[in-house]
Every structure is written in C-alpha cells, then in structure tokens.
Motif scaffolding. Structure first.
Motif, PDB file in Angstrom:
ATOM      1  N   ASP A 100       0.660  -1.550  -0.267  1.00 62.31           N
ATOM      2  CA  ASP A 100       0.424   0.315   0.441  1.00 62.31           C
ATOM      3  C   ASP A 100       1.127   1.209  -0.169  1.00 62.31           C
ATOM      4  N   THR A 101       0.805   1.763  -0.915  1.00 62.06           N
ATOM      5  CA  THR A 101       2.377   2.878  -1.182  1.00 62.06           C
ATOM      6  C   THR A 101       1.765   3.710  -1.126  1.00 62.06           C
ATOM      7  N   ALA A 102       0.537   4.488  -1.261  1.00 63.21           N
ATOM      8  CA  ALA A 102       0.166   5.491  -0.757  1.00 63.21           C
ATOM      9  C   ALA A 102      -0.489   5.858   0.933  1.00 63.21           C
ATOM     10  N   VAL A 120       2.611   6.116   2.442  1.00 63.89           N
ATOM     11  CA  VAL A 120       3.889   7.811   2.667  1.00 63.89           C
ATOM     12  C   VAL A 120       2.386   8.572   3.304  1.00 63.89           C
ATOM     13  N   ASP A 121       1.733   7.952   3.390  1.00 64.25           N
ATOM     14  CA  ASP A 121       0.395   8.809   4.874  1.00 64.25           C
ATOM     15  C   ASP A 121       0.997   8.517   5.949  1.00 64.25           C
ATOM     16  N   LEU A 122       1.363   7.063   5.989  1.00 65.94           N
ATOM     17  CA  LEU A 122       1.665   6.931   7.439  1.00 65.94           C
ATOM     18  C   LEU A 122       3.031   7.845   7.625  1.00 65.94           C
ATOM     19  N   ALA A 172       7.802  12.897  -1.418  1.00 65.42           N
ATOM     20  CA  ALA A 172       7.387  13.411   0.015  1.00 65.42           C
ATOM     21  C   ALA A 172       8.344  14.271   0.490  1.00 65.42           C
ATOM     22  N   GLY A 173       9.339  13.928   0.530  1.00 68.83           N
ATOM     23  CA  GLY A 173      10.212  14.977   1.279  1.00 68.83           C
ATOM     24  C   GLY A 173      10.763  13.735   1.763  1.00 68.83           C
ATOM     25  N   ILE A 174      10.577  12.648   2.098  1.00 62.40           N
ATOM     26  CA  ILE A 174      10.780  11.835   3.286  1.00 62.40           C
ATOM     27  C   ILE A 174      11.987  11.063   3.045  1.00 62.40           C
TER      28      ILE A 174
END
Ligand code: AMP
Ligand code: GLY
Length: 430
Positions: free
Chosen positions: A50-52, A55-57, A85-87
């Motif tokens: 669950d890529t999205a 990223v949300d997490l 996302a800058g992470i």
C-alpha cells in the motif's frame, strides 16, 4: 529521529531490534509488523504493497527516515514516492531495484560490463524458447539448465530442470500459463553453475560501497539440503567459504562494476545490494541480485553487528558512506528458521506457540518473529516461516548448540525446523 520500518518478517524484526537500540532513534514504527516486532516498535496496520498508505503514515507520524525491508514495494517505486514527499528513505529507486525486479535486466547488464555470471539467453516467445531447450541435446543428466521467470515470483520463479520435459513444462508455465502473471511473460534460460553458494552484502550510496559481512543460507526445506526450495531455512555468519580473498574478488569483479554501471546508466543504486554468488571452480559468479537485505541472513548480520546501524543506513541514503566503517563481533551467529507444518506448499496457520520466554533466556539467544500474530496473551503462527531462533557464540558448534537448546524449550508441535543448520561451516572446521 522518528523511524519507520516497512515489512513484517524476521528480517524486519532484526532490523527493528538493531535500529531501536540506537541512541539516534527516538520513536520506532513498523508497518505492518508482527507479534515480536510489537515488543520493540509501534506496529501500524498498513500493508507493504500500500504505497500511498505508507507515504500517508510517514507524513502523519512525522517520520524522518523510512527503512524498507522487502523487494516488492521497492520494485513498485515506494522509495521514489517517499522521496517525492520529502521523506528520507533507505532502499533503491524503482529504476535501481530492477537489479532484482528483472533478471533479464541484470543478465544484460552483466553481459555489457563483463560481470561473471551464468551464460544465458532471454525469450518471450515459446517456440524460440522450446527450440533453445531442444538444442541442449541429450546432456541433461550431467548438465541441467535453469529456467527463470524474469520478474518477482516470491522465490518460486527458478526451475533447475534436469530433463527436457521439465524445462519445457517450466517455459510453458511461464510464457503461456498464468502461474507467474506478468513476471513470467519473459524468461531467462541459463547455464547451470556448480559450487558453494554465499550471500554477499554491501551498502551502496550511489557511488561508494561498504561491504558487510557475508553469510550462508540453507534454501532447501529438509535436512541434508533435500526437498523443495524455500525462502531460507537458516543462516550463519561468518561464511567460511568467503575468505578475504574471495570477498575481494566478489567486490572487484561483481559488485563494483555493477555499482559503476548503474550510476553510468542513470540509475544510481542506493541501498543494500545483496549478491547471491556461486563460488565456482573458476571463481565467484553472480547468481542473482536482491535489492534488499536477506531473510534470514539479516538476523545473523544484525546479531554480529557491534556498531550503531542507524548512521550506516542514513549514510547510505545520503551519499556519505566514504568515511563510514562498521565493527562486527568475531563470533559466529546462527539462525534456525522454525516453519509451520506444511511449509513451503501449504503452511498451517493459527497454531499456538508456547515457551517463547523460556527459550529466549538461553544464553546468547534472541528469537526473531517471522510470521506471528498476537491473540490476547497468546502468540499464533501466521505464516510459513514463523520464528528465527538466533544464537551467537565463540564457535559454530556452540552457537548451534544454543539455538537448538532454545528450540527444544519451545512448545509448538505444529512447527518444524532443519536440524543441520551450518553443516557446511562445521565441515569446513569452523
Ligand atoms: P534465485 O531465486 O535466483 O536465488 O535462485 C534460487 C536458487 O536456484 C539459487 O539459490 C540457486 O541454488 C539456484 N540457481 C539459480 N540459478 C542457478 C544457476 N545458474 N546454476 C545453479 N543453480 C542456480
Ligand atoms: N535468504 C535469501 C533471500 O533473502 O532471498
């Protein structure tokens, strides 16, 4: 730092155990984790595909650094999405992860750059592949050929064919049948190599390479290396067959040219590069690359690692490996995989495991969970490979004694393990 590890196996438990021990780690999360990981990290129910969601997490929990365990999400572009996302992330881009995601890509790269590997041809057409198999003639008895699905196939995409019928069935399954999906729409047919296999690991920051210690795994499910292939039934490190001289050859002839080629071709590799190598009579040759840590090799690597792992993982992501060094215990670390009855075909799920506390108190032993879940106070098997009983000791023999002593304290009739882990190291006098 707030760190998120992605994955749910024994590899991720070992990574969480090592990362959580770092003074640089203020908060540790794991998605989705398992019952053992929950003792060292906050587990969050987000699946590895669950890529999205991942990223949300990472955004929601203000994660500074994500460490990705398995290959699937990397090949699917998780590192790219996190970077966008800058992470900060440990793990290669999708382009670089092709080293594992496409066997044909890697074979062609080896060919272009003179990297030693088995001779091969690639096919997408069944007739052409069949004709190639027939040209092998009557040599089957002495020289099998190896048929590989190009893409990711959960460790099941490699067939060592010892007859024409077996090779034909394998290419038919891949190119025509649907057993491997898109992963099987292209195949590599290659020469069979003989020798001892070793797992060689290096951190790579795009340019600089920091070799880690080598390990050996046991692929077959049964004692004496019999029965079907598995993800790995046990591992140990050091690997006596990887002498300093062999390690230098693997670096010079296989890993360095690969890292240089990936950078030159616009897909710099950043992450851990895991080379499965065959130590053939004419020198080390690449069997395959993985774009991630090995499982169960990571369990013994993390056990032997003396240094803080977090700066090494960060330097890999940041391009700062040139001045980094890692220190290791000289002792032998060994891990025995306990699997659920029926593994690898149809592992029994849901059985209760008792005796974990007593077993983990054996001197030098740590138990990593590979496939478990908690049900109230109970720990239940929840996968094929379920536990990794890991021990360290001054000798191979003692490490093995400790691991099996711990296993004998477990009360889990539905589980089984090999009883001969590290036989090669013992035979080598280790
Ligand atoms: P892989 O999934 O590529 O690691 O392949 C699974 C196993 O198949 C390896 O660990 C080897 O034992 C075996 N294998 C793969 N390729 C070859 C080859 N060319 N020659 C001999 N054995 C191979
Ligand atoms: N133990 C082999 C692997 O992780 O692929």
């Amino acid at each position: 730092m707030r760190i998120l590890v992605v994955g749910n196996g024994g590899r991720e438990h070992a990574l969480c155990w090592a990362i959580g021990a770092s003074p640089l780690c203020d908060a540790l999360y794991c998605a989705p984790g398992n019952a053992g990981i929950a003792d060292v990290a906050t587990c969050v129910e987000v699946g590895v595909e669950d890529t999205a969601g991942l990223v949300d997490l990472a955004r929601r929990e203000r994660i500074d650094f994500v460490v990705v365990g398995p290959e699937g999400p990397l090949v699917a572009g998780l590192a790219d999405r996190l970077a966008e996302a800058g992470i900060k992330v440990f793990g290669p881009s999708a382009l670089a992860a092709r080293l594992e995601g496409s066997k044909g890509f890697t074979k062609d790269l080896c060919r272009r750059h003179g990297i030693p590997t088995a001779a091969y041809e690639r096919f997408t057409d069944l007739d052409a592949a069949s004709a190639h198999v027939r040209r092998h003639g009557n040599a089957w008895k002495d020289t099998p050929i190896v048929v590989k699905a190009d893409g990711l196939a959960a460790g099941k995409g490699v067939i060592v064919a010892t007859s024409e019928a077996e090779a034909m069935a394998a290419i038919g399954d891949m190119l025509q049948g649907n057993r491997f999906g898109a992963a099987g729409s292209s195949v590599v047919i290659e020469e069979f190599m003989t020798g001892e296999e070793a797992s060689f690991f290096a951190l790579v920051d795009g340019e600089n390479i920091l070799p880690l210690v080598a390990a050996q795994d046991h692929k077959r499910v049964g004692d004496g290396d019999t029965g079907p292939n598995t993800g790995g039934m046990g591992a140990y490190s050091p690997a006596p067959c990887v002498t300093p001289e062999i390690a230098e050859r693997i670096l010079a002839e296989i890993v360095r040219p690969t890292v240089r080629a990936m950078a030159a071709e616009g897909a710099p590799y950043r992450g851990v590069l895991f080379a499965g190598v065959m130590l053939t009579p004419t020198g080390p040759k690449l069997i395959e690359y993985n774009c991630r840590f090995g499982d169960p090799e990571t369990q013994v690597l993390m056990t032997r690692l003396k240094s803080d792992i977090v700066p090494a993982l960060m330097a890999t992501a940041d391009g700062g490996l040139a001045h980094l060094d890692l220190r290791w215990h000289d002792q032998t670390a060994l891990t025995v995989v306990m699997a659920a009855r029926g593994y690898p075909d149809a592992p029994l799920k849901g059985s209760e495991i008792r005796g974990l506390d007593a077993a983990s108190k054996v001197e030098g032993v740590a138990i990593f969970h590979a496939g478990t879940r908690r049900d109230g106070e109970r720990v239940l098997a929840n996968g094929g490979r379920v536990l990794n009983v890991t021990a360290m000791a001054p000798t191979v023999e003692e490490a093995r004694r400790r691991a099996y002593a711990a296993i004998d304290l477990l009360d889990w009739p539905e589980g089984f393990c090999r009883r001969d882990i590290a036989w090669r190291a013992l035979a080598a006098g280790g």
